[in-house]
Motif scaffolding. Structure first.
Motif, PDB file in Angstrom:
ATOM      1  N   UNK A 188      -1.761   8.449 -15.575  1.00  0.00           N
ATOM      2  CA  UNK A 188      -1.078   9.562 -16.227  1.00  0.00           C
ATOM      3  C   UNK A 188      -0.236  10.351 -15.231  1.00  0.00           C
ATOM      4  N   UNK A 189      -0.707  10.462 -14.000  1.00  0.00           N
ATOM      5  CA  UNK A 189       0.004  11.235 -12.985  1.00  0.00           C
ATOM      6  C   UNK A 189       1.023  10.402 -12.210  1.00  0.00           C
ATOM      7  N   UNK A 190       1.310   9.193 -12.663  1.00  0.00           N
ATOM      8  CA  UNK A 190       2.268   8.351 -11.965  1.00  0.00           C
ATOM      9  C   UNK A 190       3.631   9.003 -11.813  1.00  0.00           C
ATOM     10  N   UNK A 191       4.033   9.806 -12.786  1.00  0.00           N
ATOM     11  CA  UNK A 191       5.347  10.455 -12.721  1.00  0.00           C
ATOM     12  C   UNK A 191       5.420  11.461 -11.578  1.00  0.00           C
ATOM     13  N   UNK A 192       4.271  12.012 -11.165  1.00  0.00           N
ATOM     14  CA  UNK A 192       4.259  12.962 -10.051  1.00  0.00           C
ATOM     15  C   UNK A 192       4.643  12.250  -8.760  1.00  0.00           C
ATOM     16  N   UNK A 193       4.167  11.024  -8.596  1.00  0.00           N
ATOM     17  CA  UNK A 193       4.535  10.234  -7.421  1.00  0.00           C
ATOM     18  C   UNK A 193       6.047   9.982  -7.404  1.00  0.00           C
ATOM     19  N   UNK A 194       6.619   9.639  -8.549  1.00  0.00           N
ATOM     20  CA  UNK A 194       8.063   9.426  -8.622  1.00  0.00           C
ATOM     21  C   UNK A 194       8.822  10.695  -8.249  1.00  0.00           C
TER      22      UNK A 194
END
Length: 353
Positions: free
Chosen positions: A34-40
């Protein structure tokens, strides 16, 4: 009396947690996804401030990097430590950050730099569209159109400078081109058309690899082909620029290269493009589509993520081998070869039936 006693001062602290259940572990993994977008977002921030360029000479503290980039030191540290846990940058035992092979490609001054691609693929045009992906799932059209009130290509033609889009796409494409051309053979003296070829990086690689080839770089308007790179070949007699609409016609040639073109459009539009190539193709010619080929079922493949990206911004899709075969059949073509290049893009070849 029970066997428990109060821990005495100096006794070791048992820091080992109780074993998590399978459900609890699954929940952690799901939240990480779910937090993958934070890495991007962190990756975009590092690219935007140009951190990697300032590490070319060796490791630096975050204070030194903040002074060099004009960034806020504490917040920059938080971004870099998040990226370092996935191998983009590395923090040494002295608290200094240094480049990794992945971070090296965030430099703006190295061959194969992907900094421009990172900035393009995390631009608001992609970012905001993906945030509304449920619209595409529910209604079957691109969420981009809903978010921006126009189509993806019209936006970059009319609202934003096209250089923003084409430079980022070229950056990603250049990283794949050498591998693609190594996997292709061309008839001696063939005329090769790079259909919708943008700045011509793929065609340039082909002309460099085989000095018997003649190249045509075809794209929709002068605003695109004007930025071409074919002058880097050092032989202006071996290429020319062609302005045209591949939905209307394509120039005569022996080989047609369509890199990341077919995946932009729906089946009907793709068949129209392919028929135009087939109609103009010289006897014995072939069409080479360069797109992702989606593998079956649960097999991991970056193309499955590209397919979601395409869904959110365009009417097209990434396709399976059988879906390519069906497209070619409708266009009067026969699929002859599918080859993995090692990148997400595959070579998909067809000849006239």
């Amino acid at each position: 009396m029970g066997s428990h006693r109060r821990r005495a001062e100096g006794d070791p602290v048992d820091s080992k947690p109780a074993r998590l259940s399978d459900t609890e572990q699954a929940g952690i993994r799901l939240f990480e996804e779910t937090l993958g977008y934070v890495y991007s977002a962190a990756l975009r921030a590092a690219a935007a401030v140009g951190v990697a360029d300032h590490l070319a000479s060796g490791p630096k503290t975050v204070v030194e990097l903040a002074q060099a980039t004009g960034a806020h030191a504490d917040n920059l540290n938080r971004v870099l430590r998040a990226l370092a846990m996935r191998g983009v940058f590395h923090e040494d035992d002295r608290g200094r950050f240094e480049l990794t092979p992945e971070a090296e490609l965030l430099r703006s001054d190295v061959p194969g730099s992907l900094r421009s691609a990172v900035l393009t693929f995390t631009d608001k045009t992609f970012w905001n569209s993906h945030g509304e992906l449920a619209h595409s799932v529910e209604h079957g059209d691109a969420s981009f159109d809903k978010v921006f009130g126009t189509t993806f290509f019209d936006y970059f033609r009319d609202v934003e400078s096209p250089e923003t889009f084409y430079s980022g796409m070229q950056s990603k494409s250049d990283s794949e081109n050498a591998s693609i051309i190594r996997n292709l053979t061309f008839p001696a003296g063939a005329t090769v058309v790079d259909v919708g070829g943008g700045y011509g990086g793929l065609l340039l690689e082909a002309l460099r690899a085989d000095d018997s080839l003649y190249g045509l770089l075809m794209d929709l308007g002068d605003h695109v082909v004007a930025g071409h790179r074919l002058g880097e070949l050092g032989d202006d007699d071996r290429w020319e620029l062609v302005t045209g609409d591949f939905f209307e016609e394509c120039p005569p040639a022996d080989v047609y290269l369509l890199k990341h073109i077919i995946h932009d459009w729906n089946d009907e539009q793709c068949v129209r493009i392919l028929r135009n190539c087939r109609r103009a193709m010289r006897p014995g010619g072939r069409i080479v589509v360069l797109d992702t080929v989606i593998p079956p079922r649960n097999e991991p493949h970056l193309g499955k993520l590209f397919d979601i990206m395409v869904m959110s911004i365009l009417p097209g899709r990434e396709r399976t081998e059988e879906e390519f075969r069906a497209l070619f059949d409708k266009a009067g073509l026969e699929l002859t070869r599918v080859l993995d290049t090692g990148f997400a893009v595959s070579v998909v070849e067809a000849v006239a039936r």
